[in-house]
Enzyme design. Structure first.
Site, mmCIF file in Angstrom:
data_model
loop_
_atom_site.group_PDB
_atom_site.id
_atom_site.type_symbol
_atom_site.label_atom_id
_atom_site.label_comp_id
_atom_site.label_asym_id
_atom_site.label_seq_id
_atom_site.Cartn_x
_atom_site.Cartn_y
_atom_site.Cartn_z
ATOM 1 C CE1 TYR A 1 -3.811 2.422 1.219
ATOM 2 C CE2 TYR A 1 -2.052 3.327 2.585
ATOM 3 C CZ TYR A 1 -3.317 3.430 2.029
ATOM 4 O OH TYR A 1 -4.091 4.537 2.297
HETATM 5 N N1 LIG Z 1 -8.693 6.645 6.521
HETATM 6 C C1 LIG Z 1 -7.405 6.917 6.672
HETATM 7 O O1 LIG Z 1 -6.873 6.931 7.797
HETATM 8 C C2 LIG Z 1 -6.552 7.257 5.467
HETATM 9 C C3 LIG Z 1 -5.237 7.662 5.710
HETATM 10 C C4 LIG Z 1 -4.427 7.970 4.616
HETATM 11 C C5 LIG Z 1 -4.939 7.917 3.332
HETATM 12 N N2 LIG Z 1 -6.230 7.513 3.139
HETATM 13 C C6 LIG Z 1 -6.702 7.504 1.752
HETATM 14 O O2 LIG Z 1 -7.913 8.217 1.671
HETATM 15 C C7 LIG Z 1 -8.698 7.727 0.573
HETATM 16 C C8 LIG Z 1 -10.123 7.463 1.020
HETATM 17 O O3 LIG Z 1 -10.088 6.451 2.005
HETATM 18 P P1 LIG Z 1 -11.199 6.313 3.144
HETATM 19 O O4 LIG Z 1 -10.460 6.225 4.415
HETATM 20 O O5 LIG Z 1 -12.271 7.305 2.961
HETATM 21 O O6 LIG Z 1 -11.677 4.817 2.807
HETATM 22 P P2 LIG Z 1 -13.127 4.153 2.656
HETATM 23 O O7 LIG Z 1 -14.042 4.684 3.685
HETATM 24 O O8 LIG Z 1 -12.857 2.698 2.603
HETATM 25 O O9 LIG Z 1 -13.615 4.664 1.224
HETATM 26 C C9 LIG Z 1 -12.960 4.252 0.057
HETATM 27 C C10 LIG Z 1 -13.752 4.688 -1.155
HETATM 28 O O10 LIG Z 1 -13.056 4.225 -2.327
HETATM 29 C C11 LIG Z 1 -13.940 3.452 -3.116
HETATM 30 N N3 LIG Z 1 -13.271 2.375 -3.806
HETATM 31 C C12 LIG Z 1 -12.578 1.324 -3.284
HETATM 32 N N4 LIG Z 1 -12.191 0.489 -4.263
HETATM 33 C C13 LIG Z 1 -12.646 1.016 -5.438
HETATM 34 C C14 LIG Z 1 -12.593 0.610 -6.791
HETATM 35 N N5 LIG Z 1 -12.002 -0.522 -7.168
HETATM 36 N N6 LIG Z 1 -13.173 1.395 -7.724
HETATM 37 C C15 LIG Z 1 -13.808 2.543 -7.365
HETATM 38 N N7 LIG Z 1 -13.884 2.982 -6.115
HETATM 39 C C16 LIG Z 1 -13.328 2.220 -5.148
HETATM 40 C C17 LIG Z 1 -14.956 2.901 -2.115
HETATM 41 O O11 LIG Z 1 -16.201 2.609 -2.762
HETATM 42 P P3 LIG Z 1 -16.641 1.165 -3.312
HETATM 43 O O12 LIG Z 1 -16.081 0.144 -2.361
HETATM 44 O O13 LIG Z 1 -18.109 1.268 -3.325
HETATM 45 O O14 LIG Z 1 -16.052 1.089 -4.683
HETATM 46 C C18 LIG Z 1 -15.128 4.087 -1.179
HETATM 47 O O15 LIG Z 1 -16.071 4.998 -1.689
HETATM 48 C C19 LIG Z 1 -7.934 6.511 0.054
HETATM 49 O O16 LIG Z 1 -7.134 6.895 -1.050
HETATM 50 C C20 LIG Z 1 -7.059 6.132 1.215
HETATM 51 O O17 LIG Z 1 -5.922 5.392 0.795
HETATM 52 C C21 LIG Z 1 -7.045 7.187 4.165
#
Ligand SMILES: NC(=O)c1ccc[n+]([C@@H]2O[C@H](COP(=O)([O-])OP(=O)(O)OC[C@H]3O[C@@H](n4cnc5c(N)ncnc54)[C@H](OP(=O)(O)O)[C@@H]3O)[C@@H](O)[C@H]2O)c1
Length: 250
Positions: free
Chosen positions: A155
């Site tokens: 990742y």
């Molecule tokens: N939460 C944290 O602490 C954190 C920290 C650093 C970075 N991030 C980054 O922030 C971003 C958002 O993460 P989040 O924490 O909000 O996660 P989340 O709640 O799991 O949301 C992820 C989103 O991405 C979509 N997604 C996943 N696989 C996909 C695919 N194959 N095609 C299209 N859409 C897809 C999901 O929708 P579906 O499953 O319906 O497709 C969902 O809407 C990501 O890039 C993550 O790496 C998060």
């Protein structure tokens, strides 16, 4: 006072929940017309309807970032619905179980978290060039891309590659006034971190202890940084990877 994204058309991937849903809502409140993309229709529909209920303009498209045709079709859709594309937030991504990755996990992370972003940027740059003529893109990276990441090595590698794509594209498209930046969030209260916590109990507590602000971010706080970078108020910022991490990466 002018809204941050007044009159802009925005594309947001991963917009059904978490940071992407918060961003879609915020961008709409800040004056953008927003196309939400992800795979889960019920979630996209719920966020879209909520935005409309609050007076915003939004629509959604089903998109799988692992599928090149689906990504291109989603970006085409924003132009067919709203006639243009000004800004895009490439936020959608997935996570795999912590520790050493299987080949299957590695391939999945590559397809969704890296190739998906690259495909989206290519389509978005073409759409911006063909319509608005200038614009901005923000890619959602992670604080986990900025240093060794033994818990999530694959990742972290894909996210570091996203930083590289961001920096390269900023140089390539800067002369056309298309700005490309990334944000690197820290520990944010979403399903993604809950999934990680479920296999690594105590994770969130440890991350909070290592964060100078001693708390998790709300998804809205991450969305604010993306909104600013997409807006004309950051007009001289390009090629940066902005930490939004409560100081955890200091
Ligand atoms: N939460 C944290 O602490 C954190 C920290 C650093 C970075 N991030 C980054 O922030 C971003 C958002 O993460 P989040 O924490 O909000 O996660 P989340 O709640 O799991 O949301 C992820 C989103 O991405 C979509 N997604 C996943 N696989 C996909 C695919 N194959 N095609 C299209 N859409 C897809 C999901 O929708 P579906 O499953 O319906 O497709 C969902 O809407 C990501 O890039 C993550 O790496 C998060």
């Amino acid at each position: 006072m002018t809204l941050l994204l007044e009159d802009k058309v925005a594309f947001v991937s991963g917009a059904g929940r978490g940071i992407g849903a918060a961003a879609a809502r915020l961008f709409a409140r800040e004056g953008a017309r927003v196309l939400l993309a992800a795979r889960t229709e019920e979630q996209l529909r719920a966020v879209t309807e909520d935005i409309r209920t609050h007076g915003g303009e939004a629509d959604f498209v089903i998109c799988d970032l692992a599928d090149a045709a689906s990504v291109r079709a989603a970006v085409d859709r924003v132009v067919s619905v709203y006639g243009r594309l000004d800004v895009a937030f490439n936020n959608g991504a997935t996570i795999t179980p912590p520790g050493e990755s299987t080949e299957r996990d590695f391939d999945r992370l590559y397809q969704v978290n890296l190739r998906g972003v690259w495909l989206a940027m290519r389509a978005q740059i073409a759409a911006i060039r063909a319509t608005a003529g200038r614009g901005a893109i923000v890619n959602n990276s992670s604080i986990g891309s900025l240093r060794g990441n033994p818990a999530l090595p694959a990742y972290g590698a894909m996210k570091r590659a996203v930083n590289s794509l961001t920096e390269s594209a900023a140089i390539s498209y800067g002369p056309e006034n298309i700005r490309i930046n990334a944000i690197a969030p820290g520990n944010t209260r979403t399903e993604m971190i809950e999934t990680w916590e479920s296999t690594s109990p105590g994770l969130v507590e440890r991350l909070i202890a290592n964060c100078p602000l001693r708390r998790q971010a709300a998804p809205e706080e991450i969305a604010e940084a993306a909104a600013w970078l997409l807006s004309d108020r950051s007009s001289f910022v390009t090629g940066t990877v902005l930490r939004v991490d409560g100081g955890a990466g200091s």
